[in-house]
Design an enzyme around this catalytic site. Sequence first.
Site, PDB file in Angstrom:
ATOM      1  CE  LYS A  49       3.302  -0.382  -5.415  1.00 13.02           C
ATOM      2  NZ  LYS A  49       3.437   0.872  -4.698  1.00 13.02           N
ATOM      3  CD  GLN A  93       4.799   4.090  -5.832  1.00 15.11           C
ATOM      4  OE1 GLN A  93       4.028   3.174  -6.089  1.00 15.11           O
ATOM      5  NE2 GLN A  93       5.762   3.968  -4.941  1.00 15.11           N
ATOM      6  CG  ASP A 116      -0.203   1.860  -0.080  1.00 15.25           C
ATOM      7  OD1 ASP A 116       0.309   0.727  -0.175  1.00 15.25           O
ATOM      8  OD2 ASP A 116       0.086   2.807  -0.839  1.00 15.25           O
TER       9      ASP A 116
END
Length: 279
Positions: A49, A93, A116
């Site tokens: 990422k 995460q 997200d």
Amino acid sequence: MAILIDGKAVSLAERELIKEQVSKMAVKPGLAVILVGEDPASQVYVKNKKLGCAAVGIYSESYDLPAETTQEELLALIEKLNVKEDIHGILVQLPLPKHIDETAVINAIIPEKDVDAFHPVNVGKIMTGDYDFLPCTPAGVMCLLKHYNIDPAGKECVVVGRSNIVGKPQAMLLLHANGTVTICHSRTKDLKAKCLAADILVVAIGKADFITGDMVKEGAVVIDVGINRKADGKLTGDVDFASVEPKASYITPVPGGAGPMTITMLLKNTVKAAELKGE
Ligand code: NAP
């Protein structure tokens, strides 16, 4: 023989567009990436990422926290990042260590920085179709379909898997694209018959090579979201490529299909977050 859907190539093409867009922005979009603990798979995702951000000119900040970080400490960091001017997106995460409540963490990120698209506000917006951010993996699948001119409108779309991060939002995006959508899961009766009806079959269950050729209609488009590691260390999807590929019209390989798109969609969401802030 099926046409291979090349997720790497589409991802690179999309990243070029993102890079160009970022180069024209007055303020660099910024992403904060939080990792709690030392799970090796999560470390790889987080690294990719950050590399993805660097490749398109997005500023990124890392917070690598020890596994024993308390929920209060993590929430305090999120609160700080929620108001940090140069940060437009916050990514935590998952999975988190067991002592931390994932829902509380997801809910703590302000929806405007929830790149997200896991916050209930953004999940609700996906349901109504009035969304700012699309969840990264299903958005990646839609982007692949678009690149290959596969229009779900009027098609029988079958999604196998109903997780909050893949299956459910995937079904919703196919529905918004005017597909006729069926969602299957572990309690579905006669999964084979459901899959055989699919013009577009999206599989996200986490079981290696589970969907076999006898479960797929001749000419179907097959999108394999699964990522499973076999005993020999090699990656494989949820679809048995060898038996399904001869029947499909289009198919994603694993690796190199749906996988590469997820991070690219995260980058896209980060740019969108900066744009929405008026940068
Ligand atoms: P998950 O949360 O474990 O959900 C799995 C889903 O599959 C559940 O809804 C489950 O049904 C269903 N399922 C399990 N066994 C089944 C069976 N025998 N028949 C029908 N349905 C079955 O998994 P996930 O997070 O959605 O991930 C799915 C896969 O996608 C994994 O391999 C994961 O690694 C991969 N993935 C890839 C990306 C990417 O970047 N490309 C991103 C996320 C996930 P129930 O609800 O009834 O239990």
